[in-house]
Motif scaffolding. Sequence first.
Motif, PDB file in Angstrom:
ATOM      1  N   LEU A  27       1.573   4.109  11.196  1.00 49.16           N
ATOM      2  CA  LEU A  27       2.060   5.407  10.719  1.00 49.16           C
ATOM      3  C   LEU A  27       2.460   5.277   9.256  1.00 49.16           C
ATOM      4  CD1 LEU A  27       4.398   7.880  12.514  1.00 49.16           C
ATOM      5  CD2 LEU A  27       4.959   7.145  10.198  1.00 49.16           C
ATOM      6  N   ALA A  28       1.983   6.219   8.446  1.00 46.86           N
ATOM      7  CA  ALA A  28       2.364   6.269   7.033  1.00 46.86           C
ATOM      8  C   ALA A  28       2.867   7.667   6.713  1.00 46.86           C
ATOM      9  CB  ALA A  28       1.185   5.917   6.130  1.00 46.86           C
ATOM     10  N   MET A  29       3.999   7.747   6.036  1.00 47.36           N
ATOM     11  CA  MET A  29       4.589   9.032   5.663  1.00 47.36           C
ATOM     12  C   MET A  29       4.943   9.012   4.180  1.00 47.36           C
ATOM     13  SD  MET A  29       8.201  10.691   6.481  1.00 47.36           S
ATOM     14  CE  MET A  29       8.673   9.999   4.909  1.00 47.36           C
ATOM     15  N   GLU A  41       3.829  10.151  -7.241  1.00 49.55           N
ATOM     16  CA  GLU A  41       5.103  10.600  -7.798  1.00 49.55           C
ATOM     17  C   GLU A  41       6.018  11.170  -6.721  1.00 49.55           C
ATOM     18  OE1 GLU A  41       4.446  12.740 -11.712  1.00 49.55           O
ATOM     19  OE2 GLU A  41       2.396  12.766 -10.896  1.00 49.55           O
ATOM     20  N   ALA A  42       5.996  10.530  -5.542  1.00 51.44           N
ATOM     21  CA  ALA A  42       6.800  10.989  -4.402  1.00 51.44           C
ATOM     22  C   ALA A  42       8.223  10.455  -4.513  1.00 51.44           C
ATOM     23  CB  ALA A  42       6.157  10.526  -3.097  1.00 51.44           C
ATOM     24  N   ILE A  43       9.129  11.041  -3.742  1.00 50.70           N
ATOM     25  CA  ILE A  43      10.528  10.590  -3.771  1.00 50.70           C
ATOM     26  C   ILE A  43      10.758   9.442  -2.801  1.00 50.70           C
ATOM     27  CG2 ILE A  43      11.338  12.870  -4.462  1.00 50.70           C
ATOM     28  CD1 ILE A  43      12.385  13.251  -1.605  1.00 50.70           C
ATOM     29  N   GLY A  44       9.814   9.177  -1.920  1.00 52.14           N
ATOM     30  CA  GLY A  44       9.991   8.083  -0.974  1.00 52.14           C
ATOM     31  C   GLY A  44       8.851   8.014   0.015  1.00 52.14           C
ATOM     32  N   GLY A  45       8.994   7.115   0.963  1.00 53.92           N
ATOM     33  CA  GLY A  45       7.963   6.957   1.978  1.00 53.92           C
ATOM     34  C   GLY A  45       8.469   6.109   3.122  1.00 53.92           C
ATOM     35  N   ALA A  46       7.711   6.083   4.203  1.00 59.90           N
ATOM     36  CA  ALA A  46       8.063   5.288   5.377  1.00 59.90           C
ATOM     37  C   ALA A  46       6.782   4.851   6.061  1.00 59.90           C
ATOM     38  CB  ALA A  46       8.944   6.095   6.339  1.00 59.90           C
ATOM     39  N   GLY A  47       6.834   3.716   6.728  1.00 57.30           N
ATOM     40  CA  GLY A  47       5.658   3.228   7.440  1.00 57.30           C
ATOM     41  C   GLY A  47       6.046   2.257   8.525  1.00 57.30           C
ATOM     42  N   GLU A  90       0.818  -1.215   0.000  1.00 54.27           N
ATOM     43  CA  GLU A  90       0.000   0.000   0.000  1.00 54.27           C
ATOM     44  C   GLU A  90       0.852   1.264   0.000  1.00 54.27           C
ATOM     45  OE1 GLU A  90      -2.961  -0.024  -0.716  1.00 54.27           O
ATOM     46  OE2 GLU A  90      -3.592  -2.071  -0.293  1.00 54.27           O
ATOM     47  N   LEU A  91       1.932   1.247   0.748  1.00 52.62           N
ATOM     48  CA  LEU A  91       2.820   2.415   0.769  1.00 52.62           C
ATOM     49  C   LEU A  91       3.488   2.590  -0.594  1.00 52.62           C
ATOM     50  CD1 LEU A  91       3.941   4.592   2.743  1.00 52.62           C
ATOM     51  CD2 LEU A  91       5.878   3.063   3.142  1.00 52.62           C
ATOM     52  N   GLY A  92       3.912   1.485  -1.197  1.00 46.79           N
ATOM     53  CA  GLY A  92       4.547   1.550  -2.512  1.00 46.79           C
ATOM     54  C   GLY A  92       3.599   2.076  -3.575  1.00 46.79           C
ATOM     55  N   ASN A  93       2.349   1.629  -3.542  1.00 50.43           N
ATOM     56  CA  ASN A  93       1.363   2.127  -4.508  1.00 50.43           C
ATOM     57  C   ASN A  93       1.170   3.628  -4.377  1.00 50.43           C
ATOM     58  OD1 ASN A  93       0.901  -0.414  -5.575  1.00 50.43           O
ATOM     59  ND2 ASN A  93      -0.864  -0.833  -4.267  1.00 50.43           N
TER      60      ASN A  93
END
Length: 564
Positions: A501-503, A226-232, A217-220
């Motif tokens: 937590l999702a960022m 079109e983000a540069i990254g994410g964390a969860g 879900e975070l990857g999708n």
Amino acid sequence: MNTLVVRPARVRTAGVRQQILLTAQQRLMILMLLFMAAFFLVSMRLLYFAVFDTSTGRGSGSAAFVPARADIVDRNGVPLARTIDGYSIRVVPEKLLNNRQYLADELVKIFPDTTREEFLAKLSGPRPTYIRRRALPDQVAAVNAIGDVGFDFPREKERLYPQLSLAAHVLGFTNAEGHGVTGVEGAFDDRLVNKATRGEPMALSIDARVQGVLESELGNAVTNLEAIGGAGIILDVHSGEVLAMASLPTFNPNKLTGSDPTTRRNAVTYNLYELGSTFKPLTIGAAIDNGVVTSMAKRYDATKPLAIAGFKIRDSHSMGRWLNVPETLIHSSNIVTAQIGDQLGREKMEHLFRDLEFDGRPHIELKERAFPLWPKDWGRVTTMTASYGHGIAVTPLHLASAYAALVNGGIWRPATLMKLGDKAPPQGRRVFKASTSARMRQLLRLIVSDGTGRQADAPGFRVGGKTGSAEKPGVGGYNRTSVVATFAAAFPMDNPRYVVLAMIDEPKGNAFSSGQRTAGYTAAPVVKKVVMRAGPMLGVFPDETRDVDVSELTPLLWKNGEKE
């Protein structure tokens, strides 16, 4: 006339027959004695090995089944890392029969990720060198087909990650000598290679199924926005166990050669962010604890920007009226939160952040842990801006642990990647009153049911949480085009069990998010999808007949024809 004389058959007497039987019995007896003697000798030899031979006895026999490095498994026993016998490809230049130029050309065909010049240097070197470690079977076969005796194929211990990139930042990887470099591999290298402990798999708190859901879900979201990254992260609020931890972009620990080293940074534990409005519930909790906020009905002036020390604190979506505490959180007012932070004061605000361990590296077993950006000057302005998450930068793990304390009854505990099983969780320490925690559960639920977190409202799961959309600091001030969007949540809020937590790092406002970059449109939907998929895996099932009792707070929300 001829006469036929017939010789009568020889008739054996009883004495002759008895002699034959006696001889047969003697021979049979001798054979039995020989068999018994052999059996006795073999038995004595086995007994000797079992009892007296310490050099080749049980110790070495069992050692043959002990891996060179312990397996790593998830909390349900699913293998995440294990050591196998693999092939390497090595060249001994002095034994080569074929022309080096020809061999280099052939090797480039097999390994296009390596240049011809690199191969020529290895083929012409003075000593044996590796062409490829962790070679695939088809690569070994192709090099063998060249038919040069200068190549050999030593069997070596190889670390395999059967789930590929799943939980890559948690697991880390090993170097060519088989020692851990990052992640769990690096943090527990001694335990994983110790002869006394490597026979037992190391069980992590991670649930591979839940980890897969979070990464998916975070990857999708990162891709679509079109983000540069994410964390969860998903964290057990009572034990501190990490059920899932994801960082994007990611990498495959089986294929480190040629990968981008920057993808190996664990954004959850090593990247620092100003996490914006997700700090507001922490500030309100401390204000309730310290008697600064004594009534949910008290209203604060949010009709105009708050002028302080030459600049103004503004709301991103001004309501243009006075707001009480529930409305402050529902509409995410910087102006009111700054006023409450100012009343709380520097000493108590700083004490709150130190209690939540925002002044040190996050507590977890990994080595990759960043030290927060702590304010150099805790003046009045810093106290006010820190109250809504500006002027202090922490990791997502810091925030997740703080939210666990906020909703679990007020007890802060360190996070852990180890499965506790029957072990009691750490005792922890109190940072919020139990009554304050109960009030914050109501307020966090209201934010999702009536406020900026609506898109995280997974039906039946009673999600509560807070959005945070913070501009990134840069040269000369904050960059209005670069936003870190975070949603920190817990569920089910009537009896919280997990923090989620999702960022999203620098989401673009596009059609996927209705042109919005803020957390309510980017990070909150990720939490909703994760909860709906992972909740049942964690033993939490939707129940729309239950919810947090917020009946005493809903009358305080100003409807009056206004669209909430």
